[in-house]
Scaffold this active site. Structure first.
Site, short mmCIF file in Angstrom:
data_model
loop_
_atom_site.label_atom_id
_atom_site.label_comp_id
_atom_site.label_asym_id
_atom_site.label_seq_id
_atom_site.Cartn_x
_atom_site.Cartn_y
_atom_site.Cartn_z
N HIS A 8 0.84 -1.30 -0.25
CA HIS A 8 0.23 -0.21 -0.30
C HIS A 8 0.95 1.26 -0.12
CE1 HIS A 8 -3.43 -2.19 2.33
NE2 HIS A 8 -3.03 -2.94 1.19
C1 LIG Z 1 0.17 -7.44 -5.00
C2 LIG Z 1 -0.23 -6.32 -4.49
C3 LIG Z 1 -1.98 -6.43 -3.49
C4 LIG Z 1 -2.41 -5.99 -3.60
N1 LIG Z 1 -3.77 -6.21 -2.42
C5 LIG Z 1 -4.66 -5.17 -2.30
C6 LIG Z 1 -5.82 -5.76 -1.71
O1 LIG Z 1 -6.14 -6.41 -1.04
N2 LIG Z 1 -6.90 -4.89 -1.15
C7 LIG Z 1 -6.96 -3.28 -1.70
O2 LIG Z 1 -7.34 -2.80 -1.44
N3 LIG Z 1 -5.28 -2.88 -1.95
C8 LIG Z 1 -4.63 -3.53 -2.24
N4 LIG Z 1 -3.29 -3.51 -3.56
C9 LIG Z 1 -3.25 -1.90 -3.20
C10 LIG Z 1 -4.25 -1.12 -4.08
O3 LIG Z 1 -4.32 -2.64 -5.42
C11 LIG Z 1 -3.75 -0.38 -4.64
O4 LIG Z 1 -3.34 0.59 -3.79
C12 LIG Z 1 -4.75 1.02 -5.76
O5 LIG Z 1 -4.62 0.09 -6.74
C13 LIG Z 1 -3.67 2.30 -5.97
O6 LIG Z 1 -4.29 1.99 -7.54
P1 LIG Z 1 -3.88 3.31 -7.84
O7 LIG Z 1 -4.50 4.16 -8.86
O8 LIG Z 1 -2.65 4.45 -7.17
O9 LIG Z 1 -1.94 2.78 -8.84
P2 LIG Z 1 -1.94 1.40 -9.90
O10 LIG Z 1 -3.61 1.09 -9.25
O11 LIG Z 1 -0.77 1.20 -9.41
O12 LIG Z 1 -2.21 2.51 -11.31
C14 LIG Z 1 -1.12 3.40 -11.40
C15 LIG Z 1 -1.02 2.38 -13.19
O13 LIG Z 1 -0.03 3.99 -13.88
C16 LIG Z 1 0.85 3.01 -14.92
N5 LIG Z 1 2.14 3.50 -15.34
C17 LIG Z 1 2.82 3.87 -14.45
N6 LIG Z 1 4.07 4.44 -14.35
C18 LIG Z 1 3.74 5.02 -15.91
C19 LIG Z 1 4.02 5.72 -16.75
N7 LIG Z 1 5.22 6.59 -17.24
N8 LIG Z 1 3.07 6.07 -18.18
C20 LIG Z 1 2.15 5.78 -18.85
N9 LIG Z 1 1.54 3.93 -17.13
C21 LIG Z 1 2.07 4.20 -16.11
C22 LIG Z 1 1.30 1.27 -14.45
O14 LIG Z 1 1.48 0.55 -14.85
C23 LIG Z 1 -0.35 1.02 -13.76
O15 LIG Z 1 -0.72 0.37 -14.13
C24 LIG Z 1 -2.67 -3.97 -3.59
C25 LIG Z 1 -1.22 -4.22 -4.52
C26 LIG Z 1 -0.75 -5.14 -5.22
C27 LIG Z 1 0.64 -4.83 -5.93
#
Ligand SMILES: Cc1cc2nc3c(=O)[nH]c(=O)nc-3n(C[C@H](O)[C@H](O)[C@H](O)COP(=O)(O)OP(=O)(O)OC[C@H]3O[C@@H](n4cnc5c(N)ncnc54)[C@H](O)[C@@H]3O)c2cc1C
Length: 537
Positions: A473
């Site tokens: 997280h």
């Molecule tokens: C293994 C794992 C297990 C987890 N388990 C849970 C759970 O059970 N329940 C829960 O609530 N949360 C869980 N989480 C946490 C939750 O999934 C994340 O906090 C959440 O998905 C983050 O969302 P976000 O939109 O901030 O980023 P992300 O969903 O990580 O999205 C960022 C996106 O930006 C893209 N990106 C990055 N850099 C670039 C760039 N330069 N150009 C273009 N694209 C780019 C990435 O490829 C990615 O697709 C887990 C996370 C992981 C990794």
């Protein structure tokens, strides 16, 4: 797309993760705005993304996972901690553990109190509800008409039932809804699944929107810089299959690249602590010292037990017959271990005398492995994973060079405050009290890790430093607020520049008390309203 047709878009969104997919859907819904969604990874075609147990397969996947590692961390006795992050449509929601937790109302009230009007619990609850399709139906706390499915685990597991009884014996009440009136208690999680399939944000939000003429989704499109004219963001440079391209944004660029890569992209683009950017030869657009700071994460401490009966997922995965049985169960009924991912149940309670609300969370898995997502042990085992909900330790993310393809340095600083160390020790002691409760006596035969030799508080803390790992997280690196270290304001606009927002887990001023996917989706929902309100003409 080439630079020649680059003026096509009103909004350019970077990152198709939990928040980015929500934004792409909501901003394109009216049909009036031209929206481009750039995602560095591929489409979400692998079956392992969509079957919940595929979690184990994507945990180390070279394509669907960025597979980052932190810098050697003193709090972890110098170990580098593996930090998986989703790569591809759905982002981390395509590889996460599917657990649906929003956090505590007080988390959001704290955000508002820190100078962020509009983010108190009463303000954000409608966005959680708007996003949600809860199979239990609508209520004051839940939505039933949103795109993101949240479902119950239908199979009750003998060991999980014993854990619930054991918790009751040591004073923890049963809770059938951690996202209802109170988070405290023990029970089964609800999961982001729909009829036994993963419900990522790509499934929930992009699939229904992808045919819209005004939404363009580009995969394998790695953003390398935000482009500025003076202090106004005007577009994004990205590389797609070896070709450099530029996308112009007539109205706004929105970064949703996650808590590690949104700050990285800001720094690469000249928005960050000026002296550090100058040192790396990056021209400064805006001196914003908070970019990449305030990094927070949940550290999980995994207690592993040998189980007396062959009822664990380890047992089912060990034999060909067991695999066939759970495979058929999923194929025919969409139930069983394949429909769950890893963790079945949770527990929220208080272990520090000063805490007014739960300060630790447990994830219970009827499976054990040396590390999360690793190979199951060749014996019957289960895992009690405990984490502190509101760590005080703060780290940072900082680019190492001007190369956009080199991961930034990730410095978590786990267990760097007295409170965090005390909470780790008390959390482990609580886990042991639970394991020793009468209802678990016939199930748990031995504590495999940390093991009985670790008895004194110093030894338990050492166990935390030797074996602690992320529960995935990382957040807070472009925090919202009004102090000098704030990166965005309460409307998620990057301070001191125009036409640029951040909308993902980076904007959390403090980490929420629980898993972060639901909060990231809520941030995407609210951000889309903020963008549309501010661009009314
Ligand atoms: C293994 C794992 C297990 C987890 N388990 C849970 C759970 O059970 N329940 C829960 O609530 N949360 C869980 N989480 C946490 C939750 O999934 C994340 O906090 C959440 O998905 C983050 O969302 P976000 O939109 O901030 O980023 P992300 O969903 O990580 O999205 C960022 C996106 O930006 C893209 N990106 C990055 N850099 C670039 C760039 N330069 N150009 C273009 N694209 C780019 C990435 O490829 C990615 O697709 C887990 C996370 C992981 C990794």
């Amino acid at each position: 797309m080439t630079p020649a047709d680059s003026s096509l878009y009103d909004y350019v969104i970077v990152g198709a993760g939990s928040a980015g997919c929500v934004l792409a859907n909501r901003l394109s819904a009216s049909g009036r705005h031209r929206v481009l969604l750039l995602e560095a990874g591929p489409p979400d075609r692998s079956i392992w993304i969509h079957i919940p147990i595929g979690y184990g397969k994507t945990m180390f996947h070279p394509v669907y996972n960025w597979g980052f590692s932190t810098e050697p961390d003193p709090g972890m006795n110098g170990r580098r901690i593996y930090w998986p992050r989703g790569r591809g449509l759905g982002g981390s929601s395509s590889i996460n553990g599917l657990i649906f937790i929003r956090g505590q109302p007080q988390d959001y009230d704290r955000w508002a109190a820190l100078g962020n009007p509009g983010w108190a619990w009463r303000d954000v609850l409608p966005y959680f509800i708007r996003s949600e399709h809860n199979t239990r139906g609508a209520s004051a706390y839940h939505g039933a008409d949103g795109p993101l499915w949240c479902s119950d685990i239908e199979d009750k597991h003998e060991l999980m039932e014993a854990i619930i009884r054991a918790a009751g014996e040591i004073g923890v009440p049963r809770n059938d809804d951690f996202n209802g009136p109170s988070q405290e208690g023990v029970g089964y999680y609800q999961l982001f699944t729909r009829n036994g399939w993963r419900c990522s944000t790509a499934v929930a939000y992009l699939r229904p929107a992808r045919k819209r003429a005004n939404l363009r989704i580009e995969t394998d499109a790695h953003a390398t810089a935000v482009l500025f004219e003076g202090a106004r963001a005007t577009g994004v440079r990205y590389r797609q299959r070896g070709v450099e391209r530029v996308a112009a944004a007539a109205r706004e660029v929105i970064l949703a690249a996650g808590a590690l890569q949104s700050p990285q992209l800001l720094q690469l683009s000249g928005v960050g602590r000026a002296e550090e950017l100058v040192r790396l030869g990056i021209p400064v657009v805006r001196d914003l010292p908070g970019v990449g700071e305030n990094l927070q994460d949940h550290l999980q401490l995994r207690l592993i037990y040998r189980v007396a009966k062959p009822i664990t997922t380890n047992d089912e995965l060990r034999s060909a017959f067991g695999k066939l049985r759970i495979g058929l169960k999923w194929l025919l009924q969409r139930k069983g271990p394949l429909a769950i991912g890893i963790n079945q149940g949770g527990l929220f309670t208080r272990v520090l005398p000063e805490s007014e609300t739960p300060d630790i969370q447990f994830h219970f898995a009827t499976l054990s492995a040396d590390m999360a997502g690793g190979e199951p042990h060749p014996w019957s085992g289960c895992t009690f994973s405990v984490c502190q909900l509101r760590p005080e330790s703060r780290g940072r993310v900082i680019v190492r060079s001007r190369d956009p393809f080199q991961p930034p340095a990730m410095i978590p600083n786990y267990l760097s405050t007295e409170t965090d160390c005390r909470c780790a020790v008390e959390g482990i002691k609580f886990a042991r009290r639970l394991a020793a409760a009468p209802a678990l006596r016939e199930y748990l035969i031995e504590e495999y890790r940390p093991g009985p030799a670790a008895a004194r508080d110093e030894q338990l803390l050492e166990f935390a430093r030797d074996y602690g790992a992320t529960i995935f997280h990382p957040s807070g690196t472009c925090k919202m607020g009004e102090d000098r270290m704030a990166v965005v304001d309460a409307r998620l606009r990057v301070r001191g520049v125009a036409g640029l927002r951040v909308a993902d887990c980076s904007i959390m001023p403090t980490l929420v008390s629980g898993n972060t996917n639901a909060a990231a989706v809520m941030i995407g929902e609210k951000a889309s309203d903020l963008v549309l309100e501010d661009n009314k003409i």
